[in-house]
Scaffold this motif. Structure first.
Motif, PDB file in Angstrom:
ATOM      1  N   PHE A 131       0.912  -1.425  -0.059  1.00  0.00           N
ATOM      2  CA  PHE A 131       0.088   0.100   0.145  1.00  0.00           C
ATOM      3  C   PHE A 131       0.766   1.395   0.013  1.00  0.00           C
ATOM      4  O   PHE A 131       0.255   2.318  -0.187  1.00  0.00           O
ATOM      5  N   GLY A 132       2.177   1.142   0.164  1.00  0.00           N
ATOM      6  CA  GLY A 132       3.039   2.233   0.225  1.00  0.00           C
ATOM      7  C   GLY A 132       3.225   2.794   1.611  1.00  0.00           C
ATOM      8  O   GLY A 132       2.242   3.004   2.480  1.00  0.00           O
ATOM      9  N   VAL A 150       0.414   3.963   4.597  1.00  0.00           N
ATOM     10  CA  VAL A 150       0.184   3.007   5.935  1.00  0.00           C
ATOM     11  C   VAL A 150       0.634   3.746   7.269  1.00  0.00           C
ATOM     12  O   VAL A 150      -0.157   3.812   8.293  1.00  0.00           O
ATOM     13  N   ILE A 151       1.673   4.676   7.116  1.00  0.00           N
ATOM     14  CA  ILE A 151       2.075   5.465   8.321  1.00  0.00           C
ATOM     15  C   ILE A 151       0.942   6.269   8.537  1.00  0.00           C
ATOM     16  O   ILE A 151       0.775   6.595   9.917  1.00  0.00           O
ATOM     17  N   THR A 152       0.424   7.034   7.603  1.00  0.00           N
ATOM     18  CA  THR A 152      -0.782   7.909   7.818  1.00  0.00           C
ATOM     19  C   THR A 152      -1.980   7.306   8.337  1.00  0.00           C
ATOM     20  O   THR A 152      -2.538   7.825   9.459  1.00  0.00           O
ATOM     21  N   ALA A 153      -2.284   6.209   7.822  1.00  0.00           N
ATOM     22  CA  ALA A 153      -3.620   5.392   8.627  1.00  0.00           C
ATOM     23  C   ALA A 153      -3.224   5.159  10.066  1.00  0.00           C
ATOM     24  O   ALA A 153      -4.026   5.044  11.050  1.00  0.00           O
ATOM     25  N   CYS A 154      -1.818   4.581  10.078  1.00  0.00           N
ATOM     26  CA  CYS A 154      -1.702   3.958  11.462  1.00  0.00           C
ATOM     27  C   CYS A 154      -1.601   5.139  12.582  1.00  0.00           C
ATOM     28  O   CYS A 154      -1.946   4.968  13.574  1.00  0.00           O
ATOM     29  N   ILE A 155      -1.183   6.307  12.213  1.00  0.00           N
ATOM     30  CA  ILE A 155      -0.973   7.446  13.147  1.00  0.00           C
ATOM     31  C   ILE A 155      -2.467   7.883  13.408  1.00  0.00           C
ATOM     32  O   ILE A 155      -2.917   8.045  14.651  1.00  0.00           O
TER      33      ILE A 155
END
Length: 91
Positions: free
Chosen positions: A38-39, A43-48
């Motif tokens: 997913f890039g 992924v980091i944006t969703a996780c945050i």
């Protein structure tokens, strides 16, 4: 100092504190594959976003149920930002 609002036993607090790592344990291996697919940036944006939402909900849920806090802590662990995501962004 005031009296504590929540009257939880030490064993309950220990379980709640460790529940983050239960969720974290489940995503150690697939974290890199998820970031590859997913890039890393997405992924980091969703996780945050998930981690922040869960953290904001903990005080509200703590008034109702220890189980809800347990679930939120596991979700926070599942969505914890990991080194694997950052590596994908830089490669």
């Amino acid at each position: 100092m005031g009296t504590p609002e929540l009257h939880w036993e030490k064993s309950t607090i220990s379980i709640l504190l460790s529940s983050y790592f239960y969720g974290s344990l489940l995503t150690q291996i697939p974290a890199g594959a998820i970031a590859d697919r997913f890039g890393g940036k997405h992924v980091i944006t969703a996780c945050i976003a998930i981690t922040a939402s869960c953290s904001l909900l903990v005080p509200v849920c703590a008034r109702y149920s220890v189980e809800l806090v347990f679930v939120l802590r596991i979700l926070t662990g599942l969505a914890g930002v990991r080194f694997e995501y950052v590596v994908v962004i830089h490669n």
